[in-house]
Design an enzyme around this catalytic site. Sequence first.
Site, short mmCIF file in Angstrom:
data_model
loop_
_atom_site.label_atom_id
_atom_site.label_comp_id
_atom_site.label_asym_id
_atom_site.label_seq_id
_atom_site.Cartn_x
_atom_site.Cartn_y
_atom_site.Cartn_z
N GLY A 1 38.32 31.10 76.46
CA GLY A 1 38.18 31.37 77.88
C GLY A 1 38.95 32.57 78.42
O GLY A 1 39.29 32.59 79.60
N GLY A 2 39.23 33.53 77.56
CA GLY A 2 39.96 34.71 78.03
C GLY A 2 41.47 34.52 78.04
O GLY A 2 42.20 35.40 78.50
N ARG B 1 37.09 35.30 71.78
CA ARG B 1 38.10 36.35 72.03
C ARG B 1 39.46 36.09 71.39
O ARG B 1 40.07 37.01 70.86
CB ARG B 1 38.26 36.57 73.54
CG ARG B 1 37.10 37.34 74.14
CD ARG B 1 37.04 37.23 75.62
NE ARG B 1 36.63 35.89 76.06
CZ ARG B 1 36.51 35.53 77.34
NH1 ARG B 1 36.81 36.38 78.29
NH2 ARG B 1 36.10 34.32 77.66
N GLU C 1 28.15 23.25 75.62
CA GLU C 1 29.32 23.97 76.09
C GLU C 1 29.36 24.12 77.61
O GLU C 1 28.95 25.16 78.15
CB GLU C 1 29.40 25.37 75.44
CG GLU C 1 30.68 26.12 75.84
CD GLU C 1 30.73 27.56 75.34
OE1 GLU C 1 29.72 28.08 74.83
OE2 GLU C 1 31.79 28.18 75.48
N LYS D 1 31.85 21.48 73.21
CA LYS D 1 32.73 22.65 73.25
C LYS D 1 33.10 22.86 74.70
O LYS D 1 32.21 22.96 75.55
CB LYS D 1 31.99 23.86 72.70
CG LYS D 1 32.71 25.20 72.93
CD LYS D 1 32.10 26.30 72.07
CE LYS D 1 32.75 27.63 72.39
NZ LYS D 1 32.41 28.68 71.41
#
Length: 329
Positions: A261-262, A290, A176, A218
Amino acid sequence: MDINILKQTVQALLAPTKGILAADESSGTIKKRFEKIGLESSPDTNLAYRKMLFTTPGIEEYLSGIILFDETIRQSIDGKSVSEYLESKGIIPGIKVDKGAVDLPNFPDEKITEGLDGLKARLEEYAGMGAKFAKWRAVIKIGEGIPTDTCLYSNAEVLARYAAITQNAGLVPIIEPEVIRDGSHDLKKDAEVTAEALKAVFERIAAHKIALEGLILKTNMVTAGEDNPNQASPDEVAKATIDAFLESVPKELPGIVFLSGGQPPEMATDNLNTISKIGGPWELSFSFARALQGEAMELWAGKDENLESAQKAFLERAKKVSLARAGKL
Ligand code: 13P
């Protein structure tokens, strides 16, 4: 190393309509997330939260695998180890094995991920506890003069060494490299850096003789920095993301899964949907933390009476993301 076992795990993780839940927040990260809902993190509250997610009725329809944190893989649900519980639902247990990102000496604002020492022994223990795949995250930040080649190549080398150790222990490595969204850079810059980071990674992956058919990437979608007022449309994100991959990712790689990634859940879902419509030579799927959990976590807020509504929100989001993974939203 039995390549056929690795291939089977890869194919099962990339099963159509399903994706991976990243529930591997480290102790520090889960503490921060819980602070936002006014809950104190402890092994018990962390488990209560993960149990809310993992026991959601029907979630196995949308999840092929779940990435666990060290604390969680040692815990139990309904009298079974967490791995056994997930296996009983047809979900493959995985484990985060990196030890987090620390400052890269001599390179201000850049990070290197630690955790190679003793990794073989830790993987053997995790395999004994039922883990079939692993994850290692590297953090790449965009800013004035960064990322440097030293940061890109140091992280790429460590990712490749982790992948070699993991395949030899019989687990599928998820590598990742994440170009984080912090900053005000534009889409073009993000595309350039993502392609450079991935080129460095696959150069080192080749040098360490990693079997691509037993490997999953990823990574981030290509977006503008989160402080940039000109956010790109899903069509722009999708084109930039696929173009960056075509430039840097070998077409023999079986699959690429996205982190969120938010990005707010709707944005991550819409972008995934549009990316999937374009597609590429790899299976494209999701491995969000998230964007899959955020809504459920807020609704749950640590209270038993909110369990049902939180699980409902989690299931609804997972269903949407699964549709998006097929470009059918
Ligand atoms: P996010 O989807 O929240 O970015 O998390 C994915 C992940 O696994 C980070 O390591």
